[in-house]
Scaffold this motif. Structure first.
Motif, PDB file in Angstrom:
ATOM      1  N   UNK C  47       7.820  16.838 -10.455  1.00  0.00           N
ATOM      2  CA  UNK C  47       8.373  15.836  -9.555  1.00  0.00           C
ATOM      3  C   UNK C  47       7.223  15.221  -8.768  1.00  0.00           C
ATOM      4  N   UNK C  48       7.135  13.905  -8.786  1.00  0.00           N
ATOM      5  CA  UNK C  48       6.099  13.221  -8.035  1.00  0.00           C
ATOM      6  C   UNK C  48       6.604  12.846  -6.646  1.00  0.00           C
ATOM      7  N   UNK C  49       5.782  13.113  -5.647  1.00  0.00           N
ATOM      8  CA  UNK C  49       6.101  12.705  -4.276  1.00  0.00           C
ATOM      9  C   UNK C  49       5.101  11.613  -3.917  1.00  0.00           C
ATOM     10  N   UNK C  50       5.588  10.384  -3.787  1.00  0.00           N
ATOM     11  CA  UNK C  50       4.668   9.267  -3.652  1.00  0.00           C
ATOM     12  C   UNK C  50       4.916   8.525  -2.342  1.00  0.00           C
ATOM     13  N   UNK C  51       3.867   8.037  -1.762  1.00  0.00           N
ATOM     14  CA  UNK C  51       4.003   7.236  -0.556  1.00  0.00           C
ATOM     15  C   UNK C  51       2.651   6.996   0.061  1.00  0.00           C
ATOM     16  N   UNK C  52       2.628   6.127   1.075  1.00  0.00           N
ATOM     17  CA  UNK C  52       1.366   5.834   1.746  1.00  0.00           C
ATOM     18  C   UNK C  52       1.108   6.876   2.821  1.00  0.00           C
ATOM     19  N   UNK C  53      -0.043   6.771   3.483  1.00  0.00           N
ATOM     20  CA  UNK C  53      -0.360   7.756   4.506  1.00  0.00           C
ATOM     21  C   UNK C  53       0.712   7.745   5.589  1.00  0.00           C
ATOM     22  N   UNK C  54       1.042   8.925   6.060  1.00  0.00           N
ATOM     23  CA  UNK C  54       2.033   9.026   7.117  1.00  0.00           C
ATOM     24  C   UNK C  54       3.468   9.015   6.633  1.00  0.00           C
ATOM     25  N   UNK C 232       8.546   8.046  -0.866  1.00  0.00           N
ATOM     26  CA  UNK C 232       8.841   8.326   0.546  1.00  0.00           C
ATOM     27  C   UNK C 232       8.226   7.254   1.433  1.00  0.00           C
ATOM     28  N   UNK C 233       8.908   7.035   2.557  1.00  0.00           N
ATOM     29  CA  UNK C 233       8.391   6.090   3.541  1.00  0.00           C
ATOM     30  C   UNK C 233       8.772   6.595   4.924  1.00  0.00           C
ATOM     31  N   UNK C 234       7.815   6.806   5.776  1.00  0.00           N
ATOM     32  CA  UNK C 234       8.035   7.257   7.145  1.00  0.00           C
ATOM     33  C   UNK C 234       8.986   8.454   7.246  1.00  0.00           C
ATOM     34  N   UNK C 235       8.775   9.441   6.416  1.00  0.00           N
ATOM     35  CA  UNK C 235       9.555  10.660   6.513  1.00  0.00           C
ATOM     36  C   UNK C 235      10.894  10.628   5.812  1.00  0.00           C
ATOM     37  N   UNK C 282       1.415  -3.040   8.237  1.00  0.00           N
ATOM     38  CA  UNK C 282       1.076  -1.706   7.770  1.00  0.00           C
ATOM     39  C   UNK C 282       2.179  -0.736   8.137  1.00  0.00           C
ATOM     40  N   UNK C 283       2.033   0.486   7.659  1.00  0.00           N
ATOM     41  CA  UNK C 283       3.029   1.504   7.962  1.00  0.00           C
ATOM     42  C   UNK C 283       3.059   1.722   9.474  1.00  0.00           C
ATOM     43  N   UNK C 284       4.228   1.603  10.093  1.00  0.00           N
ATOM     44  CA  UNK C 284       4.278   1.801  11.540  1.00  0.00           C
ATOM     45  C   UNK C 284       4.009   3.258  11.914  1.00  0.00           C
TER      46      UNK C 284
END
Lengths: 345, 332, 343
Positions: C47-54, C232-235, C282-284
């Protein structure tokens, strides 16, 4: 080392170099930079030549230790010395040789006609100065912009790099910006004197993917607007495919292949380039497709093999590769390769 | 006899003996000594001094069997001569004998007190740094409190409570240096703790004791060794200082510091050797220990191993191209 | 494959308290690093868990490993609830889950020989007896990951990045774990070496039937190794689907933006693609996340609802779930089908 320089064969201008006397903005010839550690001598940049035309984006691609960053640093004589030293070569920029200039003359070129953007937006900005102070610096030094015009110019720059709400951001400190915004400030600083050449050393490696795309799009738009050239140094072939006009592939301090983006990606003629392209994970690959890695380990620059530096990892290597170093020669027109073997698709 | 045995010994050696370097590389201890001599000549010099000091201490009774307190009122304050190599003091005691026995005393005190201090530093520093939180807070405030008192005051108070004597000096100096040294160990633990390999050990289920002993301790060995050697030298100096002030090992025990203070000072002009000899002994000992310590710190780091020596160099030389034909690349 | 998943995570929340002021220690608030994440992992699956930092992908991995305190939710392994295990009870779990780290330079103790590094899990969990068996097992592991046996006496600094990563993989394999959590295992490596390691991970999975939780920021890398991907995005989980479905038909606007941001190493393919620069900003900061859908300030499809109501993760097609108002079903009744059970 002197012997090595004297031995330079097949590299007399005219034979292998399609010199464009008017076109070239930057002309690098036989650049050679070494690092010394005790008795060990590491050839970071090993006699490379290339040129950059006005308005084009030249990508220098390579893995860590390929000498791509050292090439950029050598152009502006930013090599830490000691242990580094540029031992040979010429860098012609607008008819003048940057390597022969005095420190004062060179300072006038740096940040003014040639600007640099680094990888680390965190450490490249001074944390105790506001953005306004840092932006104004190159304008005061190089362009003698009048004090009353500086603010307007700063705001204009921040707008160009698309920083929202520039009026309030002008007096902010670097730590109040996010990573991507800091990189935008760096770009604004680099553009402050409208340089003719921008050297971007891994400008987006430290950033998130979505931000990377924004920054690269911005760089593309701005260089196009100003008609300036860019040397884009990166390890990411995807970035290169999207943004570069021409590509130099480097391996162990040498250029192993040079050509337009199309030529490099569609007809790679050096086994290393081919290997890089095949080993790159692709978003449009078929499901769980197997990658074709380059076997072996990256070269130890202080202890390179004889002949072609890539031969221990090369699936096509023949005896000649183990003994003689291949020169960078035209394969087709301006598409150059440094390989004894003819690699067909 | 000897002329016959020597060639015999040579011929019995197997003809295909590898070069000295390679043989040294195969034996850990010999290899280490070899590297020390080749890479760190000053360190080897320091090591030699340390060994001489150690041997002098161990074999003091053999080297100078007369007894350090043998009084000879006739030969008072004699300058160095064939009979008394380093002269005699105001009671006619042989200074050479006293220096040799002083070395024994110094070696005992220095090693015992420094070892004690290092154990204290390591235990406080490692636990405090690794566990952090409230334990760290509490132990560091105790250390702070201890360090608020000037060393000399603690020493004077402790000596007046415990009385002068060898083991008292060891205990006091060990405690004193141990507690202040824990700060240095703690700060390196704090940085080592950040490493991912510590996280890796935790996540694989290694016990806390294992992490402390197998991962933290080896990685703070460099500062601990530096601490050990600087403290070793400092303890010798401190012991001399205490004896100089009359708080250390009481006479007639031949402490170098005591000799410097009691005899040396009183007869500085009539018999300068009484001050010079223990002074030089102290200086040489401290210098040797420091040089050896610096070399040891560098050599024990595996990252430094093999640099410029042994098989590694041989391999590098073999693989190095004799002449690399160079061709400049050219691109339009 | 059995029906009970090997690893099941339900409504996982990891909140970090921020330090407050001296007088009001609780005033700091908290960072919701992971906020209600559910997924499962079958034996032998990646399973891949993908997302930006944070986005909380690494924190999720850490929480599953029980290396970071879990605020709420449940973690089951083979049906056993491991969320509240403590101290000694955690030890057997530590054997069952191992980790491969991003930084091949920092993850190996510089003072240990390779023999001791790879064999450490064997010692910790007493998996072999006798020095000979120990050495044999380590050499077997080294061979498995493509290291030469005579390298076992060397120290980590004598190896290149790719070789060190192989050492790290051998160490993770030593305890014969059920799940291996790979935290960006190739992002610090050169491209040519990256491919070697990805292939190695795939081969090992095939050979040993390993199960990976693969945390990465690069969707292109994930494509080559994962069976299913969770974005994933912001948790929050914004999209989860089988790999093929996700790459051919990304549904969440964030997934789409993420994909368009990744360049393809092929100028011809690039010129055909439409670079979507519409994803702005950017990611908040997760300290102060946006209301409603966390992605709405950057989303070009955002409506008024998005800023008010947080969408829930719903299945749109078989095995493909999205958390977005654009894919809200017609009726409320249908929408009550919680996707957590299939995700």
């Amino acid at each position: 080392m002197k012997d090595a320089v004297a031995n330079q064969p097949a590299n007399t201008p005219g034979e292998t170099m399609q010199k464009d006397p008017v076109g070239g903005l930057l002309q690098v010839e036989h650049l050679r930079t070494v690092f010394r550690q005790g008795r060990r001598e590491v050839k970071a940049v090993d006699g490379i030549s290339f040129s950059v035309n006005p308005g084009e984006t030249l990508a220098i691609v390579g893995e860590s230790g390929s000498g791509k960053s050292m090439t950029a640093m050598s152009l502006l004589r930013l090599i830490p010395s000691p242990p580094g030293e540029i031992i040979d070569g010429d860098v012609f920029f607008g008819g003048r040789n940057l390597l022969d200039m005095s420190e004062d003359e060179l300072r006038d070129v740096r940040g003014n006609e040639i600007a640099m953007i680094f990888q680390e937006p965190m450490t490249s900005l001074n944390p105790v100065l506001t953005v306004r102070q840092q932006l104004a610096e190159p304008m005061r030094v190089h362009r003698k912009v009048k004090e009353e015009d500086i603010e307007a110019r700063c705001l204009d720059l921040l707008r160009q790099v698309r920083i929202p709400d520039p009026e309030t951001r002008l007096d902010a400190y670097p730590h109040q910006f996010s990573g991507g915004m800091r990189q935008r400030v760096m770009i604004a600083m680099a553009l402050a004197c409208e340089p003719r050449l921008l050297i971007a050393d891994e400008p987006t490696t430290a950033l998130d993917v979505t931000v990377q795309a924004q920054i690269l799009e911005l760089l593309k738009d701005l260089t196009r607007q100003h008609g300036s050239s860019m040397i884009l140094i990166t390890h990411d072939l995807g970035v290169v495919a999207r943004y570069a006009d021409r590509i130099n592939v480097m391996y162990a301090g040498r250029i192993v292949e040079s050509g337009t983006a199309r030529e490099i990606f569609e007809q790679p003629r050096h086994p290393y380039t081919l290997g890089l392209i095949n080993s790159m994970p692709r978003l449009d690959a078929s499901e769980k497709a197997r990658l074709l890695p380059i076997e072996g380990q990256p070269p130890d620059l202080g202890n390179l093999p004889t002949g072609c530096a890539f031969h221990p990892r090369c699936p096509f290597a023949v005896d000649q590769c183990r003994q003689q170093d291949p020169p960078l020669e035209p394969y087709q027109g301006h598409h150059l390769k440094a390989c004894w073997v003819n690699v067909d698709d | 006899m000897t002329t016959e045995t020597a060639p015999a010994a040579l011929t019995t050696r197997p003809p295909t003996t590898p070069p000295l370097r390679e043989r040294l590389g195969d034996n850990k201890v010999l290899g280490f000594i070899g590297r020390l001599i080749v890479q760190r000549p000053m360190g080897a010099f320091g090591a030699a001094i340390c060994i001489v000091l150690l041997l002098t201490g161990v074999f003091a009774d053999v080297i100078a069997p007369e007894g350090y307190n043998a009084i000879n009122p006739i030969d008072r304050l004699k300058p160095p001569s064939a009979e008394y190599w380093l002269g005699t003091d105001q009671l006619g005691r042989d200074l050479f004998t006293r220096i040799v026995h002083g070395a024994q005393l110094s070696v005992i005190v220095a090693f015992a007190a420094t070892s004690l201090s290092i154990v204290i530093s390591a235990v406080i520093g490692i636990t405090s740094g690794y566990f952090g939180g409230r334990f760290d807070m509490a132990s560091q405030r105790v250390v702070d409190g201890w360090m608020c008192f000037p060393d000399l005051i603690i020493l004077i108070v402790a000596v007046s409570v415990l009385g002068p004597g060898t083991w008292q000096v060891i205990l006091i100096l060990g405690l004193l240096f141990g507690i202040s040294g824990s700060r240095i160990v703690r700060s390196s633990v704090l940085s080592v703790k950040q490493n991912i390999y510590i996280h890796a050990a935790q996540s694989m289920g290694a016990s806390t004791l294992r992490i402390l002993v197998m991962h933290i301790l080896p990685n703070v060995m460099a500062p601990i060794i530096v601490l050990f050697t600087t403290r070793l030298a400092a303890v010798i100096l401190a012991e001399s200082g205490l004896s100089f002030l009359g708080l250390g090992i009481p006479p007639p025990a031949p402490s170098w510091g005591g000799m410097l203070s009691l005899d040396g000072r009183s007869y500085m002009f009539q018999a300068p050797w009484l001050a010079i000899v223990p002074g030089v002994a102290l200086t040489v000992a401290v210098f040797g220990i420091n040089m050896f310590g610096d070399a040891l710190r560098d050599m024990l780091d595996p990252r430094m191993k093999g640099v410029g020596s042994g098989r590694y160099v041989a391999a590098v030389r073999r693989d190095r191209p004799s002449s690399r034909q160079s061709t400049g690349g050219t691109a339009q | 494959m059995t029906d009970t998943p090997l690893l099941e995570v339900r409504n996982l929340k990891v909140h970090f308290k921020l330090p407050g002021s001296l007088l009001r220690p609780r005033s700091g608030g908290s960072v919701k690093a992971v906020d209600g994440v559910s997924f499962h992992l079958k034996r032998g699956e990646t399973l891949g868990l993908v997302g930006e930092s944070g986005c909380g992908k690494s924190t999720t991995g850490m929480a599953v490993l029980r290396m970071t305190p879990v605020t709420d939710g449940e973690i089951h392994i083979d049906g056993e609830d491991i969320t509240h295990l403590k101290g000694r009870a955690l030890r057997p779990l530590r054997r069952r889950m191992q980790m491969i780290y991003q930084d091949p330079f920092g993850a190996l103790d510089p003072r240990m020989r390779v023999l001791d590094i790879i064999g450490e899990p064997l010692k910790v969990h007493k998996l072999v007896t006798g020095r000979k068996a120990y050495r044999q097992e380590v050499l077997r592991l080294m061979e498995l990951v493509g290291l030469l046996p005579d390298m076992c006496e060397r120290y980590p600094h004598e190896f290149s990045g790719g070789q060190r990563q192989r050492i790290g993989i051998a160490r993770a394999l030593a305890a014969q774990p059920d799940v291996i959590i790979c935290d960006e295992p190739v992002s610090a490596l050169d491209v040519s070496i990256q491919a070697q390691i990805i292939n190695l991970l795939k081969d090992l999975q095939e050979e040993l039937g390993l199960t990976y939780l693969f945390v990465a920021h690069d969707l292109a890398v994930v494509r080559h190794i994962c069976d299913r991907v969770m974005v994933m995005y912001l948790g929050h989980v914004v999209e989860v689907a089988d790999s093929e479905a996700l790459y051919t038909n990304p549904q969440h606007p964030y997934t789409q933006a993420l994909m368009s941001a990744i360049p393809i190493p092929d100028p011809r393919a690039e010129s055909r693609r439409e670079v979507d620069p519409s994803i702005e900003g950017e990611v908040p900061s997760p300290v102060n996340p946006p209301s409603g859908c966390p992605f709405h300030p950057r989303c070009k499809h955002a409506t008024e609802v998005c800023s008010r109501v947080a969408p829930t993760l719903r299945e749109t097609t078989d095995g493909h779930a999205v958390s977005c108002h654009l894919y809200e079903p017609e009726t409320e009744a249908e929408s009550l089908v919680r996707v957590a059970s299939i995700a």
